[in-house]
Design an enzyme around this catalytic site. Structure first.
Site, PDB file in Angstrom:
ATOM      1  N   GLU A  51      -4.836   7.936  -2.862  1.00 37.97           N
ATOM      2  CA  GLU A  51      -5.346   6.661  -2.366  1.00 37.97           C
ATOM      3  C   GLU A  51      -5.609   5.706  -3.535  1.00 37.97           C
ATOM      4  O   GLU A  51      -5.448   4.494  -3.390  1.00 37.97           O
ATOM      5  CB  GLU A  51      -6.612   6.911  -1.543  1.00 37.97           C
ATOM      6  CG  GLU A  51      -7.050   5.749  -0.684  1.00 37.97           C
ATOM      7  CD  GLU A  51      -6.115   5.420   0.474  1.00 37.97           C
ATOM      8  OE1 GLU A  51      -5.181   6.207   0.749  1.00 37.97           O
ATOM      9  OE2 GLU A  51      -6.311   4.359   1.096  1.00 37.97           O
ATOM     10  N   HIS A  53       0.838  -1.211   0.000  1.00 40.06           N
ATOM     11  CA  HIS A  53       0.000   0.000   0.000  1.00 40.06           C
ATOM     12  C   HIS A  53       0.874   1.263   0.000  1.00 40.06           C
ATOM     13  O   HIS A  53       0.702   2.154  -0.838  1.00 40.06           O
ATOM     14  CB  HIS A  53      -0.907  -0.022   1.234  1.00 40.06           C
ATOM     15  CG  HIS A  53      -1.878   1.120   1.310  1.00 40.06           C
ATOM     16  ND1 HIS A  53      -3.163   1.032   0.827  1.00 40.06           N
ATOM     17  CD2 HIS A  53      -1.750   2.378   1.809  1.00 40.06           C
ATOM     18  CE1 HIS A  53      -3.789   2.186   1.021  1.00 40.06           C
ATOM     19  NE2 HIS A  53      -2.959   3.024   1.620  1.00 40.06           N
ATOM     20  N   GLU A  54       1.811   1.307   0.919  1.00 39.57           N
ATOM     21  CA  GLU A  54       2.658   2.508   1.025  1.00 39.57           C
ATOM     22  C   GLU A  54       3.590   2.636  -0.184  1.00 39.57           C
ATOM     23  O   GLU A  54       3.915   3.747  -0.603  1.00 39.57           O
ATOM     24  CB  GLU A  54       3.462   2.495   2.333  1.00 39.57           C
ATOM     25  CG  GLU A  54       2.611   2.416   3.607  1.00 39.57           C
ATOM     26  CD  GLU A  54       1.515   3.477   3.703  1.00 39.57           C
ATOM     27  OE1 GLU A  54       1.656   4.542   3.080  1.00 39.57           O
ATOM     28  OE2 GLU A  54       0.499   3.223   4.395  1.00 39.57           O
ATOM     29  N   HIS A  63       1.722   4.562  -2.730  1.00 37.60           N
ATOM     30  CA  HIS A  63       1.812   6.009  -2.469  1.00 37.60           C
ATOM     31  C   HIS A  63       3.172   6.555  -2.911  1.00 37.60           C
ATOM     32  O   HIS A  63       3.273   7.586  -3.564  1.00 37.60           O
ATOM     33  CB  HIS A  63       1.639   6.288  -0.971  1.00 37.60           C
ATOM     34  CG  HIS A  63       0.228   6.250  -0.482  1.00 37.60           C
ATOM     35  ND1 HIS A  63      -0.776   7.013  -1.027  1.00 37.60           N
ATOM     36  CD2 HIS A  63      -0.363   5.547   0.531  1.00 37.60           C
ATOM     37  CE1 HIS A  63      -1.918   6.787  -0.384  1.00 37.60           C
ATOM     38  NE2 HIS A  63      -1.699   5.892   0.565  1.00 37.60           N
TER      39      HIS A  63
END
Lengths: 496, 496
Positions: free
Chosen positions: A294, A264-265, A268
């Site tokens: 997101e 997830h990170e 980003h």
């Protein structure tokens, strides 16, 4: 042109301070010794005041107006940059310094009380300071709404997702509210009819999990010469331009938590890293708001990494590094674990299907709070009723009920919708990318992320803030943001 | 009073920026991914410009003047703070912005060329840019000398050791130049007459050395809740107020290098940590220049840690952690290793007895350079001749000759003397402390640093910049800075 160039020079300086704060905040969560916390808070507060001073004032306002009269001398990117500079000015300048100061104090107080009241399940203790903060946020929203010509809630939302309208959010969330509860029942029925997936048995040593994190980040081309992975209490992506730093936390009993947080990170971070380098230091070179941000993390975490193709590719690596054997480590079982749908009380533990319902609840309640239609004392009851109605479970305490999130005690209104708007965008973007390049899923199956990332570089990352969020999504995917791709994606994943 | 309080408010803000830069610089050397270097340089340059703007200008000058007329309303610490504010203003404001900019460019260029010319032993390549930089430094020194009413060299020295006079430095260095060469011969004769100490055989794993570092830092009461130890290419002490961070580097073949670096940097860090907390953010709360700073690191490294008492206390810990056995690990042998005196070409590898000779050489040469009495082309020859004369060895190349230090290519003049003035001060302060408290050496023998540190807290650390460096030394030790204690200390250690 001169006025515009002066604005660029000023923004470059603001950006230096913001980059400095980005590293200081990363350090605060990862490296800083505990005793340095008060001193660091002072440093960050002073830097914030400096930035605020640089971003407000009549001189800046005059420069923006003057640059606006010479807009015909600017190219497309410069014009977009000027638009973003003006947008930033409005948000920074709208609220009187006195109100800003009151809000900062109230936020800091209510955050502090929340940290103690939440574990103590003592909403009554939090209520008065929260109530005072809500009153200040209402003032802020009203002032900004007047200046910007939007609704008070839109004025809040606009900080995180510029140009977003309530009517769009309502349309999307109403649709999801209609669709999801029944869908959840269908999925649970289907999942109840087959054996439950089995949890691989740990412990999974931190060093091994870290190795796995680095391996997965390498597969996604994480730029280790321009970034890092570290450990923090909460996973986040931060750092500075050209220096993207992500964090995770390791649970030795469950390697999947950290693995998914890292992916997830990484999503980003890769978005930040792919922004147009030639516009670094300028607003037009920044990320296009939190819905887009997101969308990029969820695209990697939920769309790409949980695809059957990628899971089958990755499982041998997971087994090799963590040393797993047996049925729990088969790709089908891992897929089953990733796809378990189960209504729960806590947003941050929710699966992708029930997650939007948590967000819708917060959206409805924070709109009511801002409109002055919901008394703070009635908030826990309203929360529990709506949780029952939307998700189908009822909190037995406020710890995992109304006090579970830090957002409201920190005075953050208008942020919650971007989680689910981002989920919609991620599905829509992933579907569009696959339409344009049929090798994307096969690529994931062989651990080759380039087909997907080439598309994202071209259509999303390199675009910075050239367009408004909705324009970018429509240009990239061919249609305005809606629920169709998300619904199709979860139908295919959970029912087919 | 109002003008003074406004100055305090401004300084507080400057200090926030300086603290931010301290952490960013630490990060640059320890954590930052390599590819982020150019972006970080830009951020630091922008912050430096901001600080420079805040530290100059007519408005600030007027405030200082106005506060000066109201000095009778200030207490002792506030008056000292005002004196330090004025001192900082003079250094920041004296040189025209144009010259500052030229110097920054010339320093950056000559540093860059030095990094390549040094390993290539190519002084000719470095000479032109060095020559241009020297010319700019002469201009700077002349301008500051005129404003401050001191000699050009004193104006440079004053940046690092405020109020220091050439005549004092000459007196001290002339004395050492007389004394040391003969003393070195005596020591070498004595050491030649006994068996050479034996090097403990490695490898010493980094993890074990790190454990030893932490153990020794704990003995010295390093505030781990307000500081850290990390690894960097060069040992340094940095960070921010309330957040003192030191670094070391590990050589698996020689554990003593890192151990001594850690103790040295711990001395710097404990000085910073012991400065008056109530004056944090103000110049009067800062460290009292580089002579005092170096005195605190050398006091720990050379005086306390190499005392027979402490070595005997520490050796069992070293043996336990590194797992050493046999004669090389006996305290007498370790003491012998620590006390080996041997003339060499390179300052940073020099023992405490020959070290001042390296510094005297640089002091003489940089004075001649600033006075325009030594052509840049003649520098290597002058260096080699003086090295032969003072230290008794002659460089065979410029890599380990005139190009060994980064200071001149970085435009740093007036810093070198503080290394040896600091060594004099460390001996003088250690001797004074022992006169006041006879338990200091016995304390070291049982690993109890409190008797020494209580004295340092009271007489040095807590004093911040209340006095000028020489006043502080005289108040703490009862006499002005001289060579007596240093000479007595090395006589006792090496000849008795």
């Amino acid at each position: 042109m001169k006025a515009y160039l002066e604005l660029e020079a000023r923004k470059k300086r603001v950006s230096a301070l913001n980059n400095a704060m980005g590293i200081l905040q990363w350090d605060q969560q990862t490296m800083m010794p505990d005793g340095a916390a008060p001193a660091r808070a002072t440093v960050l507060a002073e830097l914030s005041v400096l930035v605020h001073e640089m971003e407000t004032g009549n001189e800046l306002s005059d420069l923006i107006d003057e640059a606006g009269t010479q807009a015909d001398q600017l190219d497309e990117w410069q014009r977009a940059n000027l638009r973003e500079i003006r947008h930033g000015f409005i948000h920074a300048n709208a609220v009187p310094a006195e109100l800003v100061e009151k809000m900062v104090l109230a936020q800091s107080e209510s955050h502090m009380i929340w940290r103690e009241a939440r574990p103590a399940n003592d909403f009554k203790r939090l209520a008065p300071t929260l109530d005072a903060l809500f009153q200040l946020k209402r003032e802020e929203a009203d002032i900004k709404a007047g200046i910007m010509g939007v609704t008070p809630y839109e004025a809040m939302l606009d900080q995180f997702d510029p140009g977003r309208r309530e009517v769009q959010v309502d349309r999307i969330f109403d649709d999801l509210e209609q669709f999801l509860p029944g869908f959840v029942q269908q999925v649970m029925q289907k999942q109840g009819a087959v054996p439950r997936p089995v949890d691989p048995q740990g412990p999974f040593p931190v060093a091994k999990q870290r190795e796995l994190s680095h391996e997965v980040m390498k597969i996604f081309g994480f730029p280790f010469d321009h970034g890092r992975l570290d450990t923090a209490h909460h996973p986040f992506s931060g750092g500075a331009e050209g220096d993207v730093r992500i964090t995770t936390r390791y649970d030795e009993a469950d390697f999947m938590k950290s693995l998914m947080a890292v992916i997830h990170e990484t999503g980003h971070a890769l978005y930040e890293n792919g922004l147009p380098h030639q516009w670094r230091g300028q607003p037009v070179g920044a990320a296009r708001g939190m819905t887009l941000h997101e969308s990029q993390s969820l695209l990697l975490e939920m769309q790409a990494s949980r695809s059957e193709e990628f899971v089958r590719f990755l499982v041998p690596t997971i087994k090799r590094i963590l040393g797993g054997t047996g049925p729990a480590w088969e790709a089908d079982n891992i897929l089953g674990l990733y796809r378990k749908v189960e209504p729960g009380l806590v947003r941050v533990f929710a699966d992708e299907v029930t997650y939007p319902l948590h967000v819708i609840l917060r959206y409805r309640l924070e709109k009511a709070i801002l409109a002055g239609e919901l008394a703070t004392a009635d908030l826990p009851g309203a929360w529990n009723d709506m949780m029952q109605q939307l998700v189908g479970v009822r909190p037995t305490d406020d710890t995992d009920g109304v006090m579970q999130d830090v957002h409201w005690p920190e005075g953050i209104f208008g942020y919650f919708p971007t989680y689910s708007l981002g989920a919609m965008a991620s599905a829509q973007i992933f579907a569009a990318a696959q339409r344009d390049n049929s090798d994307i899923l096969p690529g994931l199956g062989r651990g080759d992320i380039r087909p997907l990332f080439d598309w994202l570089d071209l259509n999303v990352r390199s675009q910075g803030c050239l367009y408004l969020p909705d324009e970018l999504i429509e240009k990239a995917t061919g249609s305005p943001l809606d629920t169709a791709a998300f619904k199709a994606s979860i139908k295919a994943r959970y029912l087919d």
